[in-house]
Design a protein around this motif. Structure first.
Motif, PDB file in Angstrom:
ATOM      1  N   VAL A  20       0.834  -1.202   0.000  1.00 32.87           N
ATOM      2  CA  VAL A  20       0.000   0.000   0.000  1.00 32.87           C
ATOM      3  C   VAL A  20       0.869   1.253   0.000  1.00 32.87           C
ATOM      4  CG1 VAL A  20      -1.610   1.359   1.401  1.00 32.87           C
ATOM      5  CG2 VAL A  20      -2.051  -1.064   0.985  1.00 32.87           C
ATOM      6  N   ALA A  23       2.165   1.817  -3.451  1.00 36.19           N
ATOM      7  CA  ALA A  23       1.100   2.251  -4.357  1.00 36.19           C
ATOM      8  C   ALA A  23       0.707   3.695  -4.083  1.00 36.19           C
ATOM      9  CB  ALA A  23      -0.120   1.332  -4.223  1.00 36.19           C
ATOM     10  N   VAL A  24       0.614   4.055  -2.814  1.00 32.18           N
ATOM     11  CA  VAL A  24       0.260   5.433  -2.449  1.00 32.18           C
ATOM     12  C   VAL A  24       1.343   6.406  -2.926  1.00 32.18           C
ATOM     13  CG1 VAL A  24      -0.075   6.999  -0.483  1.00 32.18           C
ATOM     14  CG2 VAL A  24      -1.243   4.794  -0.533  1.00 32.18           C
ATOM     15  N   PHE A  27       0.804   7.072  -6.507  1.00 25.31           N
ATOM     16  CA  PHE A  27      -0.410   7.839  -6.800  1.00 25.31           C
ATOM     17  C   PHE A  27      -0.709   8.772  -5.626  1.00 25.31           C
ATOM     18  CE2 PHE A  27      -0.656   4.019  -9.326  1.00 25.31           C
ATOM     19  CZ  PHE A  27      -1.004   4.509 -10.574  1.00 25.31           C
ATOM     20  N   ILE A  30      -4.110   9.936  -3.772  1.00 21.00           N
ATOM     21  CA  ILE A  30      -4.892   9.078  -2.875  1.00 21.00           C
ATOM     22  C   ILE A  30      -4.444   9.333  -1.428  1.00 21.00           C
ATOM     23  CG2 ILE A  30      -3.492   6.973  -2.742  1.00 21.00           C
ATOM     24  CD1 ILE A  30      -7.150   6.850  -3.703  1.00 21.00           C
ATOM     25  N   ASN A  31      -3.401  10.149  -1.263  1.00 22.89           N
ATOM     26  CA  ASN A  31      -2.820  10.469   0.051  1.00 22.89           C
ATOM     27  C   ASN A  31      -3.082  11.937   0.379  1.00 22.89           C
ATOM     28  OD1 ASN A  31      -1.300   9.360   2.268  1.00 22.89           O
ATOM     29  ND2 ASN A  31       0.391  10.673   1.651  1.00 22.89           N
ATOM     30  N   ILE A 166      -7.852   6.788 -10.690  1.00 22.02           N
ATOM     31  CA  ILE A 166      -6.880   6.744  -9.588  1.00 22.02           C
ATOM     32  C   ILE A 166      -7.182   5.563  -8.672  1.00 22.02           C
ATOM     33  CG2 ILE A 166      -6.078   7.928  -7.501  1.00 22.02           C
ATOM     34  CD1 ILE A 166      -6.380  10.569  -9.031  1.00 22.02           C
ATOM     35  N   SER A 169      -6.290   2.340 -10.413  1.00 17.38           N
ATOM     36  CA  SER A 169      -4.834   2.248 -10.578  1.00 17.38           C
ATOM     37  C   SER A 169      -4.158   1.894  -9.257  1.00 17.38           C
ATOM     38  CB  SER A 169      -4.279   3.570 -11.107  1.00 17.38           C
ATOM     39  OG  SER A 169      -4.797   3.851 -12.388  1.00 17.38           O
ATOM     40  N   VAL A 170      -4.617   2.511  -8.169  1.00 15.13           N
ATOM     41  CA  VAL A 170      -4.055   2.217  -6.847  1.00 15.13           C
ATOM     42  C   VAL A 170      -4.323   0.761  -6.490  1.00 15.13           C
ATOM     43  CG1 VAL A 170      -4.326   2.689  -4.376  1.00 15.13           C
ATOM     44  CG2 VAL A 170      -4.107   4.577  -5.982  1.00 15.13           C
ATOM     45  N   ARG A 173      -2.108  -1.507  -8.532  1.00 12.74           N
ATOM     46  CA  ARG A 173      -0.715  -1.420  -8.081  1.00 12.74           C
ATOM     47  C   ARG A 173      -0.527  -2.172  -6.767  1.00 12.74           C
ATOM     48  NH1 ARG A 173       3.710   2.185  -9.211  1.00 12.74           N
ATOM     49  NH2 ARG A 173       2.581   2.409 -11.159  1.00 12.74           N
ATOM     50  N   ILE A 174      -1.482  -2.061  -5.857  1.00  8.95           N
ATOM     51  CA  ILE A 174      -1.381  -2.792  -4.587  1.00  8.95           C
ATOM     52  C   ILE A 174      -1.285  -4.287  -4.853  1.00  8.95           C
ATOM     53  CG2 ILE A 174      -2.627  -3.451  -2.475  1.00  8.95           C
ATOM     54  CD1 ILE A 174      -3.765  -0.538  -2.483  1.00  8.95           C
TER      55      ILE A 174
END
Length: 187
Positions: A20, A23-24, A27, A30-31, A166, A169-170, A173-174
């Motif tokens: 996570v 991934a964060v 992107f 998302i944070n 987003i 995609s997150v 990626r995770i």
């Protein structure tokens, strides 16, 4: 093997915290959080992990700066925070400042869940139970049916700040990063 080498227990939670965090980092939208009409992009990636207390309630201890830690450091933090939660010894600082939360609904036998965002965060990830399932896998020689351990991931996110691109995609990626982290952790 990990425990023998590092004298630290390795569960799936540190692997997901690492996945996570990566991934964060990839992107950063998302944070973020919202303050009125202002979008605040968080500098630190602090991963909250929903943890059951002996009373049956949940609390969210935080692995701070997870993106700057290796798997061993994350495992130490996760084990320490989970131990403090079990012993009712968490301090206020242990449960503040998360920027993204993970909730493992699989520990209750749930295949999947719809997590509720912990404001002011923008997203939360639910992990379902890991179960062996049959899967058709493509090989150069053709398709084969195999048994594979699988898990459903559910991501809830605030559409005011993160759109489907987003969020998707997150989540992708995770999954990819987790698979690499899991494979690499098998020493």
């Amino acid at each position: 093997a990990f425990q023998e080498k590092y004298n630290e227990r390795l569960t799936f939670t540190p692997l997901f915290v690492e996945a996570v965090a990566k991934a964060v980092k990839a992107f950063p939208m998302i944070n973020v959080s919202v303050d009125g009409e202002n979008i605040i992009v968080k500098e630190n990636i602090n991963i909250g992990m929903a943890t059951a207390l002996p009373s049956g309630n949940l609390i969210v201890p935080v692995v701070e700066n997870a993106d700057s830690k290796d798997l061993l450091s994350i495992a130490k933090d996760v084990n320490e925070l989970a131990g403090k939660a079990r012993d009712n010894k968490l301090k206020a600082d242990d449960v503040q400042g998360s920027t993204f939360t993970i909730s493992n609904v699989g520990t209750f036998g749930s295949l999947m869940g719809t997590p509720i965002i912990k404001q002011p965060e923008v997203a939360i990830l639910a992990l379902g139970i890991i179960k062996k399932r049959t899967e058709v896998i493509e090989f150069p020689t053709g398709d084969e049916i195999a048994i594979s351990s699988m898990m459903y991931l559910s991501l809830s996110f605030d559409n005011r700040l993160a759109d489907g691109y987003i969020g998707g995609s997150v989540l992708c990626r995770i999954g990819v990063v987790f698979e690499v982290c899991y494979r690499d952790s098998k020493i």
